[in-house]
Design a protein around this motif. Sequence first.
Motif, PDB file in Angstrom:
ATOM      1  N   MET A  99       0.821  -1.205   0.000  1.00 55.45           N
ATOM      2  CA  MET A  99       0.000   0.000   0.000  1.00 55.45           C
ATOM      3  C   MET A  99       0.861   1.265   0.000  1.00 55.45           C
ATOM      4  O   MET A  99       0.410   2.322  -0.398  1.00 55.45           O
ATOM      5  CB  MET A  99      -0.930   0.016   1.219  1.00 55.45           C
ATOM      6  N   SER A 100       2.113   1.157   0.418  1.00 50.87           N
ATOM      7  CA  SER A 100       3.029   2.301   0.436  1.00 50.87           C
ATOM      8  C   SER A 100       3.853   2.417  -0.840  1.00 50.87           C
ATOM      9  O   SER A 100       4.691   3.301  -0.952  1.00 50.87           O
ATOM     10  CB  SER A 100       3.983   2.196   1.623  1.00 50.87           C
ATOM     11  N   GLY A 101       3.660   1.484  -1.788  1.00 46.05           N
ATOM     12  CA  GLY A 101       4.372   1.546  -3.048  1.00 46.05           C
ATOM     13  C   GLY A 101       5.668   0.768  -3.097  1.00 46.05           C
ATOM     14  O   GLY A 101       6.447   0.916  -4.031  1.00 46.05           O
ATOM     15  N   SER A 102       5.924  -0.075  -2.114  1.00 48.71           N
ATOM     16  CA  SER A 102       7.132  -0.904  -2.114  1.00 48.71           C
ATOM     17  C   SER A 102       6.878  -2.195  -2.868  1.00 48.71           C
ATOM     18  O   SER A 102       5.742  -2.627  -3.022  1.00 48.71           O
ATOM     19  CB  SER A 102       7.557  -1.221  -0.679  1.00 48.71           C
ATOM     20  N   VAL A 103       7.973  -2.823  -3.346  1.00 51.47           N
ATOM     21  CA  VAL A 103       7.893  -4.081  -4.068  1.00 51.47           C
ATOM     22  C   VAL A 103       8.944  -5.028  -3.495  1.00 51.47           C
ATOM     23  O   VAL A 103      10.084  -4.629  -3.257  1.00 51.47           O
ATOM     24  CB  VAL A 103       8.147  -3.878  -5.581  1.00 51.47           C
ATOM     25  N   GLY A 104       8.557  -6.285  -3.275  1.00 54.05           N
ATOM     26  CA  GLY A 104       9.490  -7.285  -2.757  1.00 54.05           C
ATOM     27  C   GLY A 104       9.390  -8.575  -3.539  1.00 54.05           C
ATOM     28  O   GLY A 104       8.327  -8.924  -4.056  1.00 54.05           O
ATOM     29  N   VAL A 105      10.521  -9.280  -3.639  1.00 58.97           N
ATOM     30  CA  VAL A 105      10.564 -10.582  -4.286  1.00 58.97           C
ATOM     31  C   VAL A 105      11.135 -11.573  -3.277  1.00 58.97           C
ATOM     32  O   VAL A 105      12.156 -11.309  -2.633  1.00 58.97           O
ATOM     33  CB  VAL A 105      11.426 -10.565  -5.572  1.00 58.97           C
ATOM     34  N   PHE A 106      10.471 -12.743  -3.167  1.00 59.86           N
ATOM     35  CA  PHE A 106      10.842 -13.755  -2.186  1.00 59.86           C
ATOM     36  C   PHE A 106      11.002 -15.111  -2.858  1.00 59.86           C
ATOM     37  O   PHE A 106      10.353 -15.393  -3.864  1.00 59.86           O
ATOM     38  CB  PHE A 106       9.744 -13.866  -1.112  1.00 59.86           C
ATOM     39  N   ASP A 107      11.853 -15.958  -2.277  1.00 61.78           N
ATOM     40  CA  ASP A 107      11.950 -17.357  -2.685  1.00 61.78           C
ATOM     41  C   ASP A 107      10.704 -18.055  -2.138  1.00 61.78           C
ATOM     42  O   ASP A 107      10.450 -18.018  -0.937  1.00 61.78           O
ATOM     43  CB  ASP A 107      13.218 -17.974  -2.084  1.00 61.78           C
ATOM     44  N   THR A 108       9.917 -18.658  -3.001  1.00 57.47           N
ATOM     45  CA  THR A 108       8.640 -19.238  -2.586  1.00 57.47           C
ATOM     46  C   THR A 108       8.801 -20.400  -1.609  1.00 57.47           C
ATOM     47  O   THR A 108       7.987 -20.576  -0.717  1.00 57.47           O
ATOM     48  CB  THR A 108       7.843 -19.722  -3.821  1.00 57.47           C
ATOM     49  N   TYR A 110      13.997  -6.185  -1.960  1.00 64.75           N
ATOM     50  CA  TYR A 110      12.940  -5.342  -1.418  1.00 64.75           C
ATOM     51  C   TYR A 110      13.250  -3.901  -1.777  1.00 64.75           C
ATOM     52  O   TYR A 110      14.270  -3.350  -1.355  1.00 64.75           O
ATOM     53  CB  TYR A 110      12.799  -5.500   0.101  1.00 64.75           C
ATOM     54  N   ALA A 111      12.430  -3.304  -2.598  1.00 66.97           N
ATOM     55  CA  ALA A 111      12.607  -1.917  -3.043  1.00 66.97           C
ATOM     56  C   ALA A 111      11.541  -1.065  -2.366  1.00 66.97           C
ATOM     57  O   ALA A 111      10.377  -1.095  -2.759  1.00 66.97           O
ATOM     58  CB  ALA A 111      12.500  -1.833  -4.555  1.00 66.97           C
ATOM     59  N   GLU A 112      11.947  -0.338  -1.357  1.00 63.63           N
ATOM     60  CA  GLU A 112      11.008   0.460  -0.569  1.00 63.63           C
ATOM     61  C   GLU A 112      10.597   1.730  -1.311  1.00 63.63           C
ATOM     62  O   GLU A 112      11.439   2.410  -1.897  1.00 63.63           O
ATOM     63  CB  GLU A 112      11.653   0.826   0.767  1.00 63.63           C
ATOM     64  N   GLY A 113       9.304   2.017  -1.307  1.00 61.26           N
ATOM     65  CA  GLY A 113       8.785   3.246  -1.893  1.00 61.26           C
ATOM     66  C   GLY A 113       9.043   3.386  -3.387  1.00 61.26           C
ATOM     67  O   GLY A 113       9.261   4.481  -3.882  1.00 61.26           O
ATOM     68  N   THR A 114       8.996   2.291  -4.116  1.00 64.30           N
ATOM     69  CA  THR A 114       9.250   2.305  -5.554  1.00 64.30           C
ATOM     70  C   THR A 114       8.205   3.114  -6.312  1.00 64.30           C
ATOM     71  O   THR A 114       8.519   3.774  -7.283  1.00 64.30           O
ATOM     72  CB  THR A 114       9.269   0.860  -6.097  1.00 64.30           C
ATOM     73  N   HIS A 115       6.962   3.061  -5.869  1.00 67.29           N
ATOM     74  CA  HIS A 115       5.861   3.765  -6.517  1.00 67.29           C
ATOM     75  C   HIS A 115       5.336   4.864  -5.592  1.00 67.29           C
ATOM     76  O   HIS A 115       5.430   4.756  -4.379  1.00 67.29           O
ATOM     77  CB  HIS A 115       4.715   2.800  -6.849  1.00 67.29           C
ATOM     78  N   GLY A 116       4.746   5.874  -6.199  1.00 65.57           N
ATOM     79  CA  GLY A 116       4.205   6.979  -5.425  1.00 65.57           C
ATOM     80  C   GLY A 116       2.902   6.643  -4.716  1.00 65.57           C
ATOM     81  O   GLY A 116       2.524   7.300  -3.769  1.00 65.57           O
TER      82      GLY A 116
END
Length: 101
Positions: free
Chosen positions: A55-64, A72-78
């Motif tokens: 909801m804050s615009g961050s994106v993360g990728v995890f090993d399933t 983890y890219a914090e605040g990638t989107h506005g």
Amino acid sequence: PFQRGSKNQRSFLVLWAYSKERNICRPIVIKAACEEAISKLSVSECGDFTAIGTMSGSVGVFDTHEMKRLLYAEGTHGIFVTGLEFVPTTSIDVAAAPNEK
């Protein structure tokens, strides 16, 4: 039921095991994903990677398989993330395709 909390809540990823014989699910891995509410989740075609948008615009990728954080890219989107897609691992070689007439 889905329960919406505040924007700054801790979110978790859970890997479940399903027993067809017993018709039950049980959690086998539970990991904290982030300190934000998740707005979108996607699993790669191969099933090895899970991505989340928040909801804050961050994106993360995890090993399933272990729910280990890979990126983890914090605040990638506005604004909050509304879509996530993995690029296909295979593609059509258009240069080798026969010409159509």
